[in-house]
Every structure is written in structure tokens, then in C-alpha cells.
Write an enzyme that holds these catalytic residues in place. Structure first.
Site, PDB file in Angstrom:
ATOM      1  N   ASP A 110       7.278  -4.471 -33.203  1.00  0.00           N
ATOM      2  CA  ASP A 110       6.433  -5.643 -33.365  1.00  0.00           C
ATOM      3  C   ASP A 110       7.209  -6.945 -33.234  1.00  0.00           C
ATOM      4  O   ASP A 110       8.372  -7.031 -33.621  1.00  0.00           O
ATOM      5  CB  ASP A 110       5.770  -5.636 -34.754  1.00  0.00           C
TER       6      ASP A 110
ATOM      7  N   MET B 154       7.047 -11.342 -46.351  1.00  0.00           N
ATOM      8  CA  MET B 154       8.116 -10.538 -45.762  1.00  0.00           C
ATOM      9  C   MET B 154       8.472 -10.913 -44.326  1.00  0.00           C
ATOM     10  O   MET B 154       9.616 -10.770 -43.913  1.00  0.00           O
ATOM     11  CB  MET B 154       7.741  -9.050 -45.831  1.00  0.00           C
TER      12      MET B 154
ATOM     13  N   LYS C  52       1.167   6.944 -39.656  1.00  0.00           N
ATOM     14  CA  LYS C  52       2.192   6.628 -38.655  1.00  0.00           C
ATOM     15  C   LYS C  52       3.573   6.515 -39.283  1.00  0.00           C
ATOM     16  O   LYS C  52       4.542   7.125 -38.824  1.00  0.00           O
ATOM     17  CB  LYS C  52       1.837   5.312 -37.964  1.00  0.00           C
ATOM     18  N   ASN C  53       3.704   5.723 -40.350  1.00  0.00           N
ATOM     19  CA  ASN C  53       5.021   5.468 -40.927  1.00  0.00           C
ATOM     20  C   ASN C  53       5.634   6.734 -41.524  1.00  0.00           C
ATOM     21  O   ASN C  53       6.847   6.937 -41.449  1.00  0.00           O
ATOM     22  CB  ASN C  53       4.933   4.365 -41.985  1.00  0.00           C
TER      23      ASN C  53
ATOM     24  N   ARG D  57      10.880   1.008 -32.347  1.00  0.00           N
ATOM     25  CA  ARG D  57      11.301   0.692 -33.706  1.00  0.00           C
ATOM     26  C   ARG D  57      11.662   1.953 -34.500  1.00  0.00           C
ATOM     27  O   ARG D  57      12.625   1.965 -35.267  1.00  0.00           O
ATOM     28  CB  ARG D  57      10.158  -0.055 -34.419  1.00  0.00           C
TER      29      ARG D  57
ATOM     30  N   ASP E 243       1.184  -4.738 -44.223  1.00  0.00           N
ATOM     31  CA  ASP E 243       0.487  -4.312 -43.004  1.00  0.00           C
ATOM     32  C   ASP E 243      -1.016  -4.568 -43.049  1.00  0.00           C
ATOM     33  O   ASP E 243      -1.677  -4.524 -42.011  1.00  0.00           O
ATOM     34  CB  ASP E 243       0.728  -2.822 -42.750  1.00  0.00           C
TER      35      ASP E 243
END
Length: 436
Positions: free
Chosen positions: A121, A341, A22-23, A97, A319
Site C-alpha cells: 500500500d 499510524m 488476509k493478514n 508486502r 484498516d
């Protein structure tokens, strides 16, 4: 709104293949804005965040050809620059995002960009300072429009420079790289993120004619070029989905093979699960997770309690902490999780506690898990997915629990996981999607 109904206690067995990352997809799809020639991208995941980004690109004039479910060609030869400042565009950006990754290529190629504070998110503050400082170093000017909550960024011609990033932001690094490739002169980015997604982005840009060196390190050198051309690119398997499947197989599996995972790009993810006692075999480019009657959490060499903490690559990706935390609930032993984070990402553990997990939430960033060693199953419950990764963690918990659970707001899970219920049901799970 839709929910999942999960009948727990059904073992998983068989083979599953991870989707495209995805990223990485969000980054490389935005890269296509940088050239007016066609760019073909394969292994594109069919998930909500990626599909929404593709629709957004189509609305600004990018021509999209869908060859098959995971195979696209993008051509940005007729961009609608006026639409970029419209209220309609700004509103759509605010809910996605990934839209933030359009700034760099738009600024690099067109000299201007208007973008809203992106959504995504609900995991705490995600600042954009690194992005904007990078653009400022390159010579861009930006103004925040308080009334519309949009950012207007302009630059007649970006100029290469040296910059030391204040944090190794993945999206920040990606945005600055995409802005730099068409800048005049040489750009040096120190403290750059160096995740496989960034490496893939750089490889694609080089295939398009960019000149980027230092790939896979935190010191990138980019020599600006006048123009980029078309190319072809294949997206890596999603390492977060691979980690999610490892967690499911450890808690609920009777032997699961995860195929074509690109082992060399997983970093320390397999070792993080091994620290919880999970057995993982590597066969060619597959991972095999055998049935785990028990798994025992390691301790440090001096005998102190194991700590798992997120860190920039090649450290452990944040993640996967949610998934690792759920897996630890059925391990033998105790472990401290330190989520550095994001200040809200551990709040979902309240739901796990309601399901019977023994977890102490120390503060917004730390939680101690005391494992049940499979002696006490989690209880089914009703819950809501607050973000993508907590959503998949709650799904794993529900699959391992006694009874039938319900997870609401599964659009969050759909943002990052393709056809997840069908793929898991093929392994033996009992998950049903219902409308609320």
C-alpha cells in the site's frame, strides 16, 4: 490495468460469507518454511497478495498442493537457498508486502535471509526497525546493500533472550516469533502484538511442536525446540472484510446477514459501528444488519464530539477507519477520525469531498466528518484506489451514490478482497469490471 464501473443506488439484500483473513494467511503460509514436513491450511483467501506469496514460495522450492480453491498443503523439504540472493527474487519481493514475513522463518531454519524493501500500500512509511531489532536481539547480523536496496541477515544459531519491542508491530511480532521457535533457549517478547492473527500463528506453531505461552497477551514466552513437524490449520474469517460488509449494509442495505464471522475475534469492531448509530444484531455466529433509514452518531458522556481512533489490539484496527469514515458521511451528527499510524491514509477523503461529502481534513492524521443523515446522497465520480482499504471505502461510497462511478487501479482492491464484485452483485449491487 482494470477499473470498476459502479451504478449507484441499488440496495443490498441477502447473505454474504467473509473470506479467510488476509493478514493471518500471509503469516501462517510463511510458517510452513519452518518444517520439512507437510502443513495443510484451509480457508485460504483467493486474493492477489496471498496468491503472489504462494508463487514466491514455490519459486524458492516450497512444494504446494492445491486441494481446492481455499485448501492447500505446503512442504518445504527442498528449499533453493541460492535463489534467495538472486536479482529476480529480490525484484519480486519488492512488489509484495507479505514477503517480509519470510525473513523470520528463513532466518530461524536456514540461518540466513536476503530480502528487499517490500512493496504494498501507498499509505506512508512502514518501517522495518522492529523486525530487525528483534533479529539483532536474537543474535543475527544484518547489512543493508544500498546498491540493490536489499537486506542481508545472517546468524549461525539464534539464541533466545528477553526483548521489549519499540512498538507492538503485528508483522514484526510475527517475524520474531517465527525466528524464535527454533532458537536455542527461551525468548521473552514484551509489548508483543496480540491480534487474533498473532494468536492463530502461535496456535499453529504449537500444533507443529513449538512451545509458546502467553498467547493473547502482550507478553509471549517461547522455549526453543530443535525441530517442528507438520500440522493442519484453518484460517479465521477476515475481520476487515466483515467490517467492510457492515459498512456496506449500513449505507446501502435492506437487510444483510454476514455469516460465520467468528464474533469472539471481532474485538470492538461492531461497537465502533454502533458508535456511529449502526444497528447490528448477533445471531449465533452471524451478524445481521437491518435496513438503516437513519443512524445517529453517539457523543461522549460529557456531550463532546465523538472521536474514533486506531490503536493496537484490542483497540480499533487502522484498516477499518476508511470504511467507518465513509459510513459517517451519511450519519446524523459529527465525528472526528484520528488515524495515528500512517501519515497518508486519509488523503483519499479528497475524492469523497468531490462526491459531496462534508469532511474537513485537519492534517494528514485527522478528519472531521459532518454527516448528511441520508438527506443528500453522494455524487458519482471518477477516482483511483490508492490502497486496499481506501479502495473498498471508495467502492462503498460509489455504491451509495447517485449516478455511475468509475474506480481505477482496482488491483489494489483485488489484493485484499476475493471476487468482490461478484459477491456484491449477488446481493443486488451493479458493479462491472472493465479493462482500461
Amino acid at each position: 490495468m482494470e477499473s470498476f464501473i459502479i451504478e449507484g443506488g441499488h440496495p443490498l439484500k441477502g447473505t454474504i460469507t467473509p473470506q479467510g483473513a488476509k493478514n493471518e494467511a500471509l503469516q501462517v503460509i510463511c510458517t510452513t518454511i519452518l518444517t520439512d514436513e507437510p502443513v495443510r491450511i484451509t480457508n485460504v483467501p483467493d486474493i492477489l497478495d496471498v496468491n503472489n506469496l504462494i508463487k514466491l514460495l514455490q519459486e524458492i522450492g516450497v512444494k504446494v498442493t492445491k486441494h481446492s480453491r481455499h485448501d492447500y498443503t505446503f512442504q518445504s523439504d527442498e528449499l533453493k537457498l541460492d535463489y534467495l540472493d538472486s536479482l529476480e527474487f529480490v525484484k519480486k519481493c519488492s512488489s509484495l508486502r507479505g514477503s517480509v514475513l519470510m525473513i523470520g522463518p528463513l532466518l530461524g531454519r536456514c540461518g540466513k535471509a536476503t530480502i528487499a524493501q517490500p512493496g504494498g500500500d501507498k499509505i506512508g512509511r512502514r518501517r522495518l526497525d522492529t523486525h530487525f531489532l528483534g533479529f539483532k536481539y536474537l543474535g543475527a547480523n544484518f547489512v543493508h546493500d544500498d546498491e540493490r536496496n536489499v537486506y542481508q541477515i545472517q546468524a549461525k544459531k539464534l539464541k533466545g533472550c528477553y526483548m521489549l519491542l519499540d512498538e507492538a508491530s503485528v508483522t514484526g511480532t510475527a517475524n520474531i516469533i517465527m525466528a524464535s521457535v527454533l532458537a536455542k533457549g527461551t525468548t521473552t517478547i514484551y509489548n508483543a502484538a496480540c491480534e487474533p492473527y498473532i494468536q492463530q500463528l502461535c496456535h499453529l506453531l504449537n500444533a507443529m511442536g513449538a512451545q509458546i505461552s502467553g498467547i493473547a497477551s502482550n507478553l509471549l514466552t517461547i522455549v526453543g525446540v530443535d525441530k517442528l513437524h507438520g500440522a493442519e490449520h484453518r484460517i479465521l474469517p477476515d475481520m476487515i472484510e466483515v467490517g467492510s460488509f457492515i459498512g456496506m449494509a449500513a449505507m446501502c442495505g435492506e437487510g444483510v446477514r454476514i455469516k460465520n464471522v467468528s464474533v469472539k475475534d471481532l474485538g470492538i469492531i461492531p461497537d465502533a459501528f454502533r458508535r456511529l448509530g449502526v444497528k447490528i444484531k448477533i445471531e449465533d455466529d452471524d451478524l445481521v444488519i437491518p435496513e438503516q433509514k437513519h443512524y445517529v452518531i453517539d457523543s461522549f458522556i460529557d456531550g463532546t464530539i465523538m472521536t474514533l481512533a486506531d490503536a493496537p489490539w484490542p483497540g480499533l484496527t487502522p484498516d477499518l477507519l476508511s470504511v467507518l469514515l465513509v459510513v459517517a458521511t451519511q450519519a446524523r451528527g459529527s465525528v472526528l477520525f484520528h488515524q495515528k499510524m500512517f501519515e497518508s491514509r486519509l488523503f483519499f477523503v479528497d475524492k469523497l469531498i468531490d462526491m459531496g461529502a462534508q469532511i474537513i481534513l485537519c492534517d494528514p492524521h485527522r478528519a472531521v466528518v459532518v454527516g448528511h443523515d441520508h438527506k443528500m446522497k453522494l455524487r458519482a465520480g471518477r477516482m483511483t484506489s490508492p490502497d486496499i482499504r481506501a479502495g473498498i471505502a471508495l467502492l462503498i461510497a460509489a455504491m451509495s451514490a447517485n449516478g455511475t462511478s468509475r474506480i481505477a487501479n482496482i488491483a489494489q482492491i483485488d489484493r485484499g478482497y476475493e471476487d468482490i464484485e461478484h459477491r456484491l452483485n449477488a446481493l443486488g449491487a451493479k458493479i462491472t469490471r472493465v479493462c482500461d
